[in-house]
Write an enzyme that holds these catalytic residues in place. Structure first.
Site, short mmCIF file in Angstrom:
data_model
loop_
_atom_site.label_atom_id
_atom_site.label_comp_id
_atom_site.label_asym_id
_atom_site.label_seq_id
_atom_site.Cartn_x
_atom_site.Cartn_y
_atom_site.Cartn_z
N ASP B 53 0.84 -1.20 0.00
CA ASP B 53 0.00 0.00 0.00
C ASP B 53 0.87 1.24 0.00
O ASP B 53 1.81 1.33 0.80
CB ASP B 53 -0.87 0.04 1.27
CG ASP B 53 -2.12 -0.82 1.15
OD1 ASP B 53 -2.28 -1.49 0.13
OD2 ASP B 53 -2.95 -0.79 2.08
N LYS B 110 -7.91 0.88 -5.09
CA LYS B 110 -9.13 0.35 -4.49
C LYS B 110 -10.34 1.15 -4.94
O LYS B 110 -10.27 2.37 -5.08
CB LYS B 110 -9.04 0.43 -2.96
CG LYS B 110 -8.03 -0.52 -2.35
CD LYS B 110 -8.01 -0.37 -0.84
CE LYS B 110 -6.87 -1.11 -0.18
NZ LYS B 110 -7.00 -2.57 -0.23
N GLY B 247 -3.30 -6.71 8.26
CA GLY B 247 -2.58 -6.73 9.54
C GLY B 247 -1.15 -7.23 9.48
O GLY B 247 -0.50 -7.36 10.52
N GLY B 268 -0.42 -3.55 4.05
CA GLY B 268 -1.12 -2.26 4.04
C GLY B 268 -0.37 -1.25 4.85
O GLY B 268 0.67 -0.72 4.44
#
Lengths: 217, 329
Positions: B53, B110, B247, B268
């Site tokens: 990300d 996204k 996570g 992320g």
């Protein structure tokens, strides 16, 4: 003794190349096996190597970090056959640039005397399938699977063109921007597309014959 | 035509003639774009890799240099989405364009669940894959995007086999676990991949017993067409590439999820919410490739400083559980 073909297993479609190679060995009825190789010492023990599709920057970085790059280069120089599909071909090349970004600082094997343009056809939305004529594997068309594919713009001496997209007799307009998609330089094969995804094992069979010849020398 | 012309990847499809396929000519050569093989094939090229990300060109370049296979462009990292509250939407097009023109690896972005037009915008800007993501605020609670209509491939989140196969039925070319995004806590991703693995094991066993009636019953329970359950049972895995997400914070986290059978990982907030993003990004790449070699994972783990990891949060105290978004559809 059977031949052992290593699939470089750092990143990318390793399993698909393993399956295609095993299928090709079966169809040729050649005694041999295909294994994943991650470490330089494993690469030193194979009779032929396939560098799969994936991201060339990632495979190059990981191969440089663990010292594989050097070993692969030495083995290829000493005659071991190697086949690079898409990212694998980029890694083999001497000269690489990106269509949009231009110069790249990526790690290369610097051994296949060609100039490669990365992402030559555009982004994923422009990825395509097309039937190719590849004389060395027979008359029947081969399904070329081009995924964010590179293309070869220039070839040096000693590089044979196996397939091109602009396969017309009218070579006048395509001379400057040739779209070469498969080449062979002695023991080195490079393809822009993914033979491991096509379900047609003829290119893998062609490569295996090279390996067998090398092994029996 | 040829007896040996069997595809090496699963091409099972709901739509006989998906609208996303484009037949064109390149000079005189006929070419097909947006086929199932090209969409799923793209996902196969990401395997054994790390998708990171990013929110800016600087971060994207760090990711590329560290060895990311692709970057996911967001307006805010999931951790910040959580903190900011409000409605989370797709990233600014200018930022996506800027990143697109500065890196050579694929870019993803996204869109909101069910927001077909937001996805159309992303397709038009040239992202290589769209993540219809629960990190953003869902636009349609009833249905996801019908992804067969797109030329560009999609990835969707899932926390069990039913969700995963419903998304594949809608045209997703790749699946990832949902985990609980932005928490720095890998527990939910582990839970989701374990549930999925158990369900796959079950359908495989039923298939091997030749009990097709039971497979149909399972398909009804999962609210998905029988052919997808059959294909999963036959393959003994999802018919598309399956990544871990949600996570992941350390190299050992990545190795853990690879050991559970994931094909690769998304990271992320874990990288750019840490205080050592450059080292951490490369360390996670190394651990993903060498997940089955504890010595290499240890070396990777040594590259990071636990004091610099994002603090993370306990899932039990969360007010917003992103993983529940879009689960019922």
């Amino acid at each position: 003794m059977g031949i052992t073909i290593g699939i470089m297993a750092l990143q990318g479609d390793v399993e698909e190349n393993l399956n295609a190679t095993r299928e090709a060995l079966r169809s040729l009825n050649i005694d041999g096996n295909a294994i994943q190789v991650k470490y330089p010492e494993h690469i030193a023990g194979v009779d032929g190597l396939i560098i799969p599709g994936g991201e060339s920057t990632v495979i190059g970085t990981l191969a440089m970090l663990n010292g594989s790059l050097k070993v692969v280069r030495e083995r290829i120089s000493s005659g071991m056959p190697v086949m690079g599909t898409c990212a694998g071909m980029i890694l083999l090349a001497k000269r690489v640039y990106d269509r949009v970004v231009g110069e790249t600082r990526q790690q290369l094997l610097d051994i296949l005397d060609v100039t490669v343009e990365r992402n030559a056809f555009g982004r994923q939305i422009d990825s395509f399938e097309a039937d190719l004529k590849i004389k060395v594997i027979g008359e029947q068309p081969f399904k070329g699977v081009f995924i964010r594919a590179p293309v070869i713009r220039e070839t040096g001496n000693g590089v044979d063109v196996l397939a091109r997209l602009d396969d017309s007799n009218d070579s006048s307009k395509s001379k400057n921007k040739s779209k070469i998609v498969a080449v062979q330089q002695g023991n080195i094969i490079g393809t822009s597309f993914h033979p491991e995804l096509s379900g047609d094992t003829r290119l893998h069979e062609y490569f295996i014959r090279l390996v067998k010849e090398y092994k029996s020398r | 035509m040829m007896s040996k012309n069997r595809s090496t990847i699963s091409l099972i499809s709901t739509e006989p003639n998906p609208k996303g396929i484009r037949i064109e000519r390149m000079d005189t050569l006929p070419v097909s774009k947006g086929t199932t093989l090209l969409k799923r094939g793209f996902a196969h090229m990401q395997k054994h890799g790390v998708i990171m990300d990013v929110t800016s060109v600087e971060q994207a370049q760090i990711a590329e240099d560290a060895g990311a296979v692709a970057v996911m462009v967001l307006d805010k990292l999931p951790y910040d989405v959580r903190k900011a509250g409000g409605v989370a939407r797709t990233a600014s097009i200018k930022v996506i364009e800027e990143i697109r023109d500065h890196i050579t690896i694929p870019i993803m972005a996204k869109c909101r669940i069910g927001h077909t037009e937001e996805a159309r915008v992303l397709e038009a800007v040239g992202v290589d894959m769209i993540d219809e993501s629960e990190v953003l605020t869902p636009a349609d609670e009833e249905r996801h995007i019908w992804k067969w209509d797109f030329t560009v491939p999609f990835v969707n989140g899932a926390k069990n086999l039913g969700e995963a196969l419903r998304r594949v039925e809608e045209g997703a070319a790749m699946i990832r676990t949902k985990g609980e995004p932005g928490t720095g806590n890998v527990a939910e991703a582990i839970k989701h991949i374990r549930i999925l693995n158990n369900e796959v094991r079950r359908v495989k066993a039923v298939y091997q017993d030749g009990d097709m009636q039971e497979l149909i019953k399972i398909a009804r329970e999962l609210k998905v067409s029988y052919v997808y359950v059959l294909e999963t049972a036959r393959l003994g895995r999802l018919p598309v590439v399956n990544f871990a997400a949600g996570g992941i914070t350390t190299p050992a986290d990545a190795a853990m999820l690879m050991s559970l059978g994931c094909d690769g990982v998304f990271v992320g907030s874990g990288i750019f919410k840490s205080q050592d993003p450059m080292e951490r990004a490369r360390a996670i790449v190394i651990a993903t490739t060498y997940w089955d070699d504890p010595k290499m994972v240890m070396e990777a783990q040594k590259m990071i400083d636990e004091g610099k990891s994002m603090l993370g949060m306990d899932i039990k105290t969360l007010e917003l559980r992103m993983q529940e978004r879009g689960s019922e559809a």
